[in-house]
Design an enzyme around this catalytic site. Structure first.
Site, PDB file in Angstrom:
ATOM      1  N   GLU A 123      28.342   8.638  -4.549  1.00 36.03           N
ATOM      2  CA  GLU A 123      29.050   9.315  -5.646  1.00 36.03           C
ATOM      3  C   GLU A 123      28.169   9.327  -6.902  1.00 36.03           C
ATOM      4  O   GLU A 123      28.273  10.222  -7.726  1.00 36.03           O
ATOM      5  CB  GLU A 123      30.401   8.630  -5.934  1.00 36.03           C
ATOM      6  CG  GLU A 123      31.366   9.516  -6.696  1.00 36.03           C
ATOM      7  CD  GLU A 123      32.801   9.000  -6.712  1.00 36.03           C
ATOM      8  OE1 GLU A 123      33.601   9.404  -5.863  1.00 36.03           O
ATOM      9  OE2 GLU A 123      33.116   8.172  -7.587  1.00 36.03           O
TER      10      GLU A 123
ATOM     11  N   GLY B 237      34.590   4.448 -12.365  1.00 36.16           N
ATOM     12  CA  GLY B 237      35.455   3.967 -11.283  1.00 36.16           C
ATOM     13  C   GLY B 237      34.698   3.109 -10.278  1.00 36.16           C
ATOM     14  O   GLY B 237      35.147   2.034  -9.882  1.00 36.16           O
ATOM     15  N   ARG B 238      33.517   3.565  -9.886  1.00 37.07           N
ATOM     16  CA  ARG B 238      32.762   2.841  -8.846  1.00 37.07           C
ATOM     17  C   ARG B 238      32.019   1.628  -9.406  1.00 37.07           C
ATOM     18  O   ARG B 238      31.314   0.950  -8.665  1.00 37.07           O
ATOM     19  CB  ARG B 238      31.811   3.798  -8.129  1.00 37.07           C
ATOM     20  CG  ARG B 238      30.909   4.587  -9.051  1.00 37.07           C
ATOM     21  CD  ARG B 238      30.224   5.744  -8.318  1.00 37.07           C
ATOM     22  NE  ARG B 238      29.455   6.607  -9.200  1.00 37.07           N
ATOM     23  CZ  ARG B 238      29.955   7.639  -9.868  1.00 37.07           C
ATOM     24  NH1 ARG B 238      31.250   7.914  -9.796  1.00 37.07           N
ATOM     25  NH2 ARG B 238      29.196   8.389 -10.630  1.00 37.07           N
TER      26      ARG B 238
ATOM     27  N   LYS C 296      42.204   4.221 -12.743  1.00 33.34           N
ATOM     28  CA  LYS C 296      41.611   4.392 -14.071  1.00 33.34           C
ATOM     29  C   LYS C 296      42.355   5.491 -14.844  1.00 33.34           C
ATOM     30  O   LYS C 296      42.755   5.313 -15.970  1.00 33.34           O
ATOM     31  CB  LYS C 296      40.129   4.731 -13.913  1.00 33.34           C
ATOM     32  CG  LYS C 296      39.420   4.993 -15.223  1.00 33.34           C
ATOM     33  CD  LYS C 296      37.936   5.219 -15.005  1.00 33.34           C
ATOM     34  CE  LYS C 296      37.300   5.705 -16.300  1.00 33.34           C
ATOM     35  NZ  LYS C 296      35.870   5.954 -16.166  1.00 33.34           N
TER      36      LYS C 296
ATOM     37  N   HIS D  28      24.642  -2.986  19.146  1.00 33.04           N
ATOM     38  CA  HIS D  28      25.135  -2.475  20.430  1.00 33.04           C
ATOM     39  C   HIS D  28      25.727  -1.081  20.276  1.00 33.04           C
ATOM     40  O   HIS D  28      26.472  -0.629  21.143  1.00 33.04           O
ATOM     41  CB  HIS D  28      26.177  -3.445  20.995  1.00 33.04           C
ATOM     42  CG  HIS D  28      25.588  -4.806  21.232  1.00 33.04           C
ATOM     43  ND1 HIS D  28      24.955  -5.137  22.405  1.00 33.04           N
ATOM     44  CD2 HIS D  28      25.473  -5.882  20.418  1.00 33.04           C
ATOM     45  CE1 HIS D  28      24.502  -6.378  22.309  1.00 33.04           C
ATOM     46  NE2 HIS D  28      24.798  -6.854  21.110  1.00 33.04           N
TER      47      HIS D  28
ATOM     48  N   LYS E 249      39.942  18.429  -4.844  1.00 30.41           N
ATOM     49  CA  LYS E 249      41.236  17.981  -5.381  1.00 30.41           C
ATOM     50  C   LYS E 249      42.053  19.188  -5.836  1.00 30.41           C
ATOM     51  O   LYS E 249      43.247  19.295  -5.558  1.00 30.41           O
ATOM     52  CB  LYS E 249      41.018  17.073  -6.600  1.00 30.41           C
ATOM     53  CG  LYS E 249      40.528  15.675  -6.296  1.00 30.41           C
ATOM     54  CD  LYS E 249      40.565  14.873  -7.589  1.00 30.41           C
ATOM     55  CE  LYS E 249      39.794  13.580  -7.514  1.00 30.41           C
ATOM     56  NZ  LYS E 249      39.659  12.904  -8.794  1.00 30.41           N
TER      57      LYS E 249
ATOM     58  N   GLU F  62      46.718  10.592  -4.721  1.00 30.50           N
ATOM     59  CA  GLU F  62      46.977   9.654  -3.623  1.00 30.50           C
ATOM     60  C   GLU F  62      47.675   8.397  -4.152  1.00 30.50           C
ATOM     61  O   GLU F  62      48.643   7.901  -3.577  1.00 30.50           O
ATOM     62  CB  GLU F  62      45.664   9.237  -2.939  1.00 30.50           C
ATOM     63  CG  GLU F  62      44.952  10.341  -2.179  1.00 30.50           C
ATOM     64  CD  GLU F  62      43.924  11.066  -3.028  1.00 30.50           C
ATOM     65  OE1 GLU F  62      44.090  11.145  -4.270  1.00 30.50           O
ATOM     66  OE2 GLU F  62      42.940  11.562  -2.442  1.00 30.50           O
TER      67      GLU F  62
HETATM   68  O1  F6P Z   1      36.746  10.068  -6.011  1.00 27.02           O
HETATM   69  C1  F6P Z   1      36.790  10.428  -7.350  1.00 27.02           C
HETATM   70  C2  F6P Z   1      37.288   9.328  -8.212  1.00 27.02           C
HETATM   71  O2  F6P Z   1      37.385   9.818  -9.496  1.00 27.02           O
HETATM   72  C3  F6P Z   1      36.406   8.077  -8.170  1.00 27.02           C
HETATM   73  O3  F6P Z   1      35.304   8.170  -8.983  1.00 27.02           O
HETATM   74  C4  F6P Z   1      37.372   7.028  -8.565  1.00 27.02           C
HETATM   75  O4  F6P Z   1      36.897   5.752  -8.255  1.00 27.02           O
HETATM   76  C5  F6P Z   1      38.568   7.448  -7.751  1.00 27.02           C
HETATM   77  O5  F6P Z   1      38.562   8.858  -7.813  1.00 27.02           O
HETATM   78  C6  F6P Z   1      39.887   6.897  -8.209  1.00 27.02           C
HETATM   79  O6  F6P Z   1      40.162   7.268  -9.525  1.00 27.02           O
HETATM   80  P1  F6P Z   1      41.276   6.532 -10.371  1.00 27.02           P
HETATM   81  O7  F6P Z   1      40.890   5.121 -10.526  1.00 27.02           O
HETATM   82  O8  F6P Z   1      41.333   7.273 -11.675  1.00 27.02           O
HETATM   83  O9  F6P Z   1      42.582   6.650  -9.621  1.00 27.02           O
END
Ligand code: F6P
Length: 557
Positions: free
Chosen positions: A366, A280-281, A218, A397, A521, A224
């Site tokens: 979240e 995002g979620r 987003k 199990h 972060k 990452e």
């Molecule tokens: O974990 C924090 C967060 O901002 C989430 O809400 C989001 O889904 C994720 O990081 C990834 O963010 P982006 O889509 O901006 O890379």
């Protein structure tokens, strides 16, 4: 349904939740004590039929809950008093209910029909939603048909989604869930972890000439994702002779941030956009679902969106007593706030739903892992539960022992289907009844247990009676559908989205920000130079400084 509570996020005039008469009425009700499930069923022969709500293809049975008509009425009064319906309507109208980020919360617009009008400010967002869906569909068709070729002219056969959190969990979960409907000749991989092993394992057996990377972010700033995408580009260029032009045929981006996408070197032509009013979620039915759309095809994707929309409409319009997300949200509040339950298990009896609960963890935890109210005051009550679970029957199990006989109350959702999906052999299809026999047996055992007298009647020696007694009264919801289709998946996800919404509204928290993930972060960025270059990072606490030193020593050995 109406209510007279202040506007969403209003800093004034919102009475403390636990002092509301509707809250104390529930406390009193709880203190009176309720009958156990055996008695509740004995007292009401209709309970198994009355405590069922149907929405779309879902039959949601909540009869095995520790509630009476009085409990449900009191919970509904709490929902009314806390402004759940007003906030719901504000969300659907596009009001900026995400107050800390000053954003509308309009994931429901992502699945609205083409002719709907939903405004963010003065702008109807629905045409843009469908324009992107149409572009995605055209692209997905090209990849699926083989018309989309890579830099060397060979067709794309591998699709690798690079993203994390909401930009990974949704498509990865839904790809697994709908695997029976996917184009089997294509390979799909999902890379999220900044641990280099994730990308390595995803691409080690792939041919770069046939591989498409979908960079899903987003913000397009998530460390990452940008790190993995940069490494993926290096892998691609190395495999294809280093021609930078290859990137255009092998990388597409899903983002709200065109500037950053261009800065990364992806042609804006190859970007599928979404908007800041999609959390995002809550994003996998936006452009973030492109990998899924390639996998299942645009028609199935649209069926899934229709499933979401069906439940959106149900949540928006169904009366309180038959409103499934409302009921599920309120039941969670009953246990979390009045029975001290700390966690909630979601147990799908479907191998295809292997990642379903992991997806819900982000959606729920979240969203509702908050300890300040919308107006900034601390909460004085429990908020979101720990959500956990894996598919049955495996969990039986592993950890079901604790649910049955441990000391904790763990409400659970059991999700099952009448028919298996996929091209299973007749023998494997026949296993479905065994799977579902376990499904029904578990909720029965959890609810009704086994009394000491029943154990004794089986001839169990007295010293083992206590060990073999099952207390019962472990509450469960049973969600049953005919089969796991794209629409049913959409229905299930929307059900949980709105359940989470209801709970956040009652708890008076903002379910749509996530400031809690920021601090880690920021600190990670600060610590990294200490690990790689041995730089002395000012401001490290003594424990972390010692750990960093130990890490560097171990690295050198
Ligand atoms: O974990 C924090 C967060 O901002 C989430 O809400 C989001 O889904 C994720 O990081 C990834 O963010 P982006 O889509 O901006 O890379």
């Amino acid at each position: 349904m109406s209510d007279s509570t202040p506007a969403p996020g209003s800093p004034t005039g919102f009475p403390t939740l636990t002092r509301r008469p509707e809250w104390t009425a529930l406390e009193d009700h709880r203190a009176e004590g309720q009958p156990g499930l055996r008695d509740l069923f004995a007292a009401d022969p209709e309970r198994a039929e009355r405590y069922v709500v149907r929405v779309g293809d879902l039959r949601i049975d909540y009869s095995k809950h520790l509630v009476t008509d009085t409990t449900l009425a009191l919970l509904q009064e709490l929902a009314t008093a806390t402004g759940v319906f007003g906030l719901r309507d504000a969300m659907f109208r596009g009001e900026r209910i995400n107050t800390t980020e000053d954003r509308a919360v309009l994931h429901t617009a992502l699945r609205a029909p083409r002719d709907a009008v939903i405004e963010d400010g003065d702008e109807n967002v629905v045409p843009a939603v469908h324009a992107v869906l149409d572009r995605m569909a055209a692209f997905a068709d090209q990849v699926r048909s083989g018309a989309w070729t890579g830099h060397t002219g060979r067709r794309v056969r591998n699709v690798v989604n690079i993203g994390i959190g909401g930009s990974d969990l949704g498509p990865a979960m839904a790809y697994d869930a709908l695997r029976a409907y996917t184009a089997r000749e294509l390979t799909f991989r999902f890379v999220s972890n900044v641990d280099g092993a994730d990308l390595h394992e995803a691409v080690r057996d792939l041919d770069p000439a046939e591989t498409l990377f979908i960079v899903a972010s987003k913000t397009f700033t998530t460390i990452e994702t940008i790190t993995n995408a940069t490494s993926a580009r290096a892998w691609l260029l190395q495999g294809l002779g280093g021609d930078e032009k290859a990137v255009a045929r092998h990388f597409v981006a899903l983002s709200t941030n065109q500037e950053k996408v261009s800065g990364f070197g992806i042609d804006p032509e190859n970007m599928f956009e979404f908007w800041d009013w999609v959390g995002g979620r809550y994003s996998y039915d936006s452009a973030i679902g492109l990998s899924l759309m390639i996998a299942i095809g645009p028609d199935r994707f649209r069926e899934m969106l229709d499933g979401f929309h069906l439940v959106d409409e149900h949540f928006r319009t169904a009366p309180a007593e038959a409103n499934a997300p409302l009921l599920m949200g309120l039941l969670g509040i009953w246990y979390g706030n009045f029975h001290d339950a700390q966690s909630h298990a979601v147990l799908p009896y479907s191998h295809y739903l292997s990642r379903f609960t992991a997806y819900l963890q982000q959606l729920d935890m979240e969203s509702n892992g908050k300890s300040v109210q919308r107006d900034g005051r601390p909460v004085g009550w429990q908020t979101g539960p720990v959500v956990w679970g894996t598919p049955g029957t495996n969990g039986q199990h592993a950890y079901y022992q604790l649910i049955h006989q441990g000391t904790k109350l763990i409400p659970a959702d059991f999700i099952g289907f009448a028919r298996p999906v996929g091209e299973l052999s007749d023998g494997l299809k026949a296993q479905h009844d065994l799977l579902m026999a376990n499904f029904f047996a578990q909720t029965q055992a959890l609810a009704f247990g086994k009394t000491p007298d029943e154990v004794r009647a089986e001839g169990v020696p007295e010293e083992l009676v206590a060990h073999k007694t099952f207390k019962g009264d472990h509450p469960t919801t049973t969600i049953l559908a005919r089969e796991l289709t794209p629409s049913v998946l959409g229905q299930l996800i929307a059900l949980y989205e709105h359940k989470v919404f209801v709970q956040g509204a009652v708890w008076h928290i903002n379910s749509f920000d996530q400031w809690g993930v920021e601090l880690g972060k920021v600190l990670a960025k600060r610590v990294e130079p200490a690990l790689t270059d041995g730089v002395d990072v000012p401001g490290l606490d003594p424990s972390t400084r010692a750990l960093v030193a130990a890490y560097r020593d171990l690295k050198e050995v």
